[in-house]
Design a protein around this motif. Structure first.
Motif, PDB file in Angstrom:
ATOM      1  N   GLU A  33      -5.680 -11.071   6.404  1.00  0.00           N
ATOM      2  CA  GLU A  33      -4.543 -10.164   6.324  1.00  0.00           C
ATOM      3  C   GLU A  33      -4.955  -8.747   6.695  1.00  0.00           C
ATOM      4  O   GLU A  33      -4.238  -8.037   7.399  1.00  0.00           O
ATOM      5  CB  GLU A  33      -3.945 -10.194   4.922  1.00  0.00           C
ATOM      6  CG  GLU A  33      -3.177 -11.482   4.618  1.00  0.00           C
ATOM      7  CD  GLU A  33      -2.564 -11.479   3.227  1.00  0.00           C
ATOM      8  OE1 GLU A  33      -2.797 -10.509   2.473  1.00  0.00           O
ATOM      9  OE2 GLU A  33      -1.870 -12.447   2.890  1.00  0.00           O
ATOM     10  N   GLY A 228       9.067   2.922  11.351  1.00  0.00           N
ATOM     11  CA  GLY A 228       8.121   2.163  10.552  1.00  0.00           C
ATOM     12  C   GLY A 228       8.302   2.450   9.073  1.00  0.00           C
ATOM     13  O   GLY A 228       9.146   3.264   8.670  1.00  0.00           O
ATOM     14  N   THR A 229       7.513   1.776   8.254  1.00  0.00           N
ATOM     15  CA  THR A 229       7.500   2.004   6.807  1.00  0.00           C
ATOM     16  C   THR A 229       6.054   2.065   6.337  1.00  0.00           C
ATOM     17  O   THR A 229       5.159   1.484   6.960  1.00  0.00           O
ATOM     18  CB  THR A 229       8.239   0.891   6.042  1.00  0.00           C
ATOM     19  OG1 THR A 229       7.652  -0.377   6.373  1.00  0.00           O
ATOM     20  CG2 THR A 229       9.717   0.872   6.377  1.00  0.00           C
ATOM     21  N   PHE A 231       3.197   0.807   4.516  1.00  0.00           N
ATOM     22  CA  PHE A 231       2.781  -0.479   3.942  1.00  0.00           C
ATOM     23  C   PHE A 231       1.784  -0.260   2.806  1.00  0.00           C
ATOM     24  O   PHE A 231       1.806  -0.962   1.788  1.00  0.00           O
ATOM     25  CB  PHE A 231       2.150  -1.350   5.032  1.00  0.00           C
ATOM     26  CG  PHE A 231       1.789  -2.730   4.580  1.00  0.00           C
ATOM     27  CD1 PHE A 231       2.745  -3.741   4.535  1.00  0.00           C
ATOM     28  CD2 PHE A 231       0.497  -3.038   4.181  1.00  0.00           C
ATOM     29  CE1 PHE A 231       2.410  -5.019   4.109  1.00  0.00           C
ATOM     30  CE2 PHE A 231       0.149  -4.304   3.754  1.00  0.00           C
ATOM     31  CZ  PHE A 231       1.109  -5.302   3.718  1.00  0.00           C
ATOM     32  N   SER A 232       0.893   0.706   2.974  1.00  0.00           N
ATOM     33  CA  SER A 232      -0.077   1.072   1.940  1.00  0.00           C
ATOM     34  C   SER A 232      -0.580   2.473   2.273  1.00  0.00           C
ATOM     35  O   SER A 232      -0.377   2.963   3.388  1.00  0.00           O
ATOM     36  CB  SER A 232      -1.234   0.067   1.892  1.00  0.00           C
ATOM     37  OG  SER A 232      -2.138   0.375   0.851  1.00  0.00           O
ATOM     38  N   TYR A 233      -1.231   3.120   1.312  1.00  0.00           N
ATOM     39  CA  TYR A 233      -1.718   4.470   1.588  1.00  0.00           C
ATOM     40  C   TYR A 233      -2.791   4.853   0.578  1.00  0.00           C
ATOM     41  O   TYR A 233      -2.931   4.239  -0.494  1.00  0.00           O
ATOM     42  CB  TYR A 233      -0.573   5.496   1.536  1.00  0.00           C
ATOM     43  CG  TYR A 233      -0.054   5.764   0.135  1.00  0.00           C
ATOM     44  CD1 TYR A 233      -0.514   6.859  -0.596  1.00  0.00           C
ATOM     45  CD2 TYR A 233       0.882   4.915  -0.455  1.00  0.00           C
ATOM     46  CE1 TYR A 233      -0.062   7.093  -1.877  1.00  0.00           C
ATOM     47  CE2 TYR A 233       1.340   5.146  -1.733  1.00  0.00           C
ATOM     48  CZ  TYR A 233       0.872   6.232  -2.447  1.00  0.00           C
ATOM     49  OH  TYR A 233       1.305   6.463  -3.726  1.00  0.00           O
ATOM     50  N   VAL A 253       0.774   2.132   8.292  1.00  0.00           N
ATOM     51  CA  VAL A 253       2.206   2.092   8.611  1.00  0.00           C
ATOM     52  C   VAL A 253       2.524   0.781   9.316  1.00  0.00           C
ATOM     53  O   VAL A 253       1.863   0.409  10.291  1.00  0.00           O
ATOM     54  CB  VAL A 253       2.592   3.284   9.505  1.00  0.00           C
ATOM     55  CG1 VAL A 253       4.046   3.160   9.968  1.00  0.00           C
ATOM     56  CG2 VAL A 253       2.374   4.596   8.754  1.00  0.00           C
ATOM     57  N   GLU A 254       3.518   0.078   8.799  1.00  0.00           N
ATOM     58  CA  GLU A 254       3.998  -1.134   9.470  1.00  0.00           C
ATOM     59  C   GLU A 254       5.135  -0.743  10.401  1.00  0.00           C
ATOM     60  O   GLU A 254       6.180  -0.262   9.957  1.00  0.00           O
ATOM     61  CB  GLU A 254       4.470  -2.173   8.464  1.00  0.00           C
ATOM     62  CG  GLU A 254       4.867  -3.493   9.127  1.00  0.00           C
ATOM     63  CD  GLU A 254       4.978  -4.638   8.146  1.00  0.00           C
ATOM     64  OE1 GLU A 254       4.000  -5.381   7.987  1.00  0.00           O
ATOM     65  OE2 GLU A 254       6.053  -4.754   7.530  1.00  0.00           O
ATOM     66  N   ARG A 260       0.607  -3.026  12.525  1.00  0.00           N
ATOM     67  CA  ARG A 260       0.319  -1.904  11.622  1.00  0.00           C
ATOM     68  C   ARG A 260      -0.666  -0.946  12.262  1.00  0.00           C
ATOM     69  O   ARG A 260      -1.546  -1.361  13.016  1.00  0.00           O
ATOM     70  CB  ARG A 260      -0.232  -2.433  10.288  1.00  0.00           C
ATOM     71  CG  ARG A 260       0.763  -3.326   9.554  1.00  0.00           C
ATOM     72  CD  ARG A 260       0.109  -4.039   8.394  1.00  0.00           C
ATOM     73  NE  ARG A 260       1.014  -5.045   7.821  1.00  0.00           N
ATOM     74  CZ  ARG A 260       0.619  -6.043   7.038  1.00  0.00           C
ATOM     75  NH1 ARG A 260      -0.662  -6.176   6.733  1.00  0.00           N
ATOM     76  NH2 ARG A 260       1.506  -6.904   6.569  1.00  0.00           N
ATOM     77  N   ILE A 275       4.808   3.526  -1.083  1.00  0.00           N
ATOM     78  CA  ILE A 275       4.925   2.276  -0.337  1.00  0.00           C
ATOM     79  C   ILE A 275       6.401   1.981  -0.099  1.00  0.00           C
ATOM     80  O   ILE A 275       7.236   2.121  -0.995  1.00  0.00           O
ATOM     81  CB  ILE A 275       4.245   1.132  -1.108  1.00  0.00           C
ATOM     82  CG1 ILE A 275       2.724   1.342  -1.107  1.00  0.00           C
ATOM     83  CG2 ILE A 275       4.594  -0.233  -0.502  1.00  0.00           C
ATOM     84  CD1 ILE A 275       1.971   0.347  -1.961  1.00  0.00           C
ATOM     85  N   GLY A 276       6.718   1.587   1.122  1.00  0.00           N
ATOM     86  CA  GLY A 276       8.094   1.300   1.496  1.00  0.00           C
ATOM     87  C   GLY A 276       8.835   2.494   2.064  1.00  0.00           C
ATOM     88  O   GLY A 276       9.972   2.348   2.537  1.00  0.00           O
TER      89      GLY A 276
END
Length: 300
Positions: A33, A228-229, A231-233, A253-254, A260, A275-276
């Motif tokens: 992943e 985009g959104t 995804f994690s940071y 960023v997704e 990503r 996130i999101g």
């Protein structure tokens, strides 16, 4: 001094040490992943581990190695000697891996490590020091599965004079090669280009010389819409680095296209990134001749 360093060549750093966990599907899944690797060989009842995970099965994790894990004090003694000679900084330079047989879930991993070589003193842009190469032979259920060579530079940092005219340091430049030249050409034209396999149409990012889904070397590009959104940071507080002003947010960023990208989030305070959060591509000029793709968020 070099004679004392060379005396460490051939000394074992670990003998019959055991990996903390058997080869297992959850770690394989997390790895795939993170890498965006969707190869079917790594899933299902006949799954194998990605070959590049070879070193991962020998790593100690955050809690470190146990005292009874077959490890010696050779590395600690060598590094103490180098520290005493002023080589107090360290940087990983490269690794080489050889794969002899696949690792499968359930395999018990053991390994032997040896300090293979210590170079004469070398002068680099970072400073002067010695390259230390460690070879690790990794076994699965007693059978040699692969070899991992890991090379570091222990060095004394070079004295750096401060610039006279422009005290503000420049952002580090990316390494541009034949595999990613097209991406940076697109950035200069304010286009975020994603590779697309022309054999199976799988999109991939970052740019690679071949498809990680079907292994085809043929590809073209599609331009990202820019939406985009997050995804994690992470929020970077330390260490401080020239040309950067912590704290700042670094996000995975997704994109709307499904791939990503790692970049900075702009437009909002670092501690409001979530996130999101929806973001939109923009291009940030960091100095006279360098731009980067970043993503702007709205506090609303």
């Amino acid at each position: 001094m070099y004679d004392r360093l060379r005396a460490f060549e051939g000394r074992p750093a670990a003998t019959a040490a055991q990996g903390r966990d058997p080869v297992n599907q959850p770690m394989i899944r997390h790895w795939c992943e993170a890498m965006g690797d969707t190869n079917a060989a790594y899933t299902g009842p006949d799954a194998v581990a990605p070959p590049t995970m070879l070193q991962a099965w020998t790593m100690a994790g955050l809690s470190g190695h146990s005292d009874d894990g077959g490890r010696s004090s050779a590395h600690d003694e060598l590094f103490a000697l180098l520290d005493g000679a002023g080589c107090t900084s360290v940087v990983a330079t490269d690794c080489e891996q050889e794969y002899l047989r696949p690792l499968r879930p359930g395999d018990t991993v053991t390994f032997d490590s040896v300090i293979e070589s210590v170079s004469p003193r070398k002068t680099t842009k970072l400073g002067t020091g010695h390259f230390v190469t460690t070879r690790t032979d990794i076994r699965a259920n007693g059978e040699l599965a692969g070899t991992h060579r890991f090379r570091i530079l222990k060095y004394a940092p070079a004295a750096r004079s401060k610039p006279q005219e422009d005290p503000k340091p420049r952002r580090p430049r990316p390494v541009i090669n034949r595999d990613n030249q097209g991406f940076w050409d697109g950035v200069r034209r304010h286009r975020l280009l994603i590779q697309r396999c022309t054999a199976c149409t799988t999109l991939r990012f970052p740019w690679l010389p071949g498809c990680n889904h079907c292994a085809s070397p043929d590809w073209d590009t599609v331009e990202a819409s820019g939406a985009g959104t997050v995804f994690s940071y992470v929020v970077m507080h330390h260490p401080p680095f020239p040309a950067f002003d912590p704290p700042y947010a670094v996000a995975l960023v997704e994109l709307a296209e499904g791939v990503r990208i790692i970049s900075n989030i702009t437009g909002v305070p670092y501690d409001t990134v979530r996130i999101g959060m929806p973001v939109q591509l923009e291009f940030l000029r960091v100095d006279d001749d360098f731009e980067l793709p970043v993503f702007r968020a709205s506090e609303a």
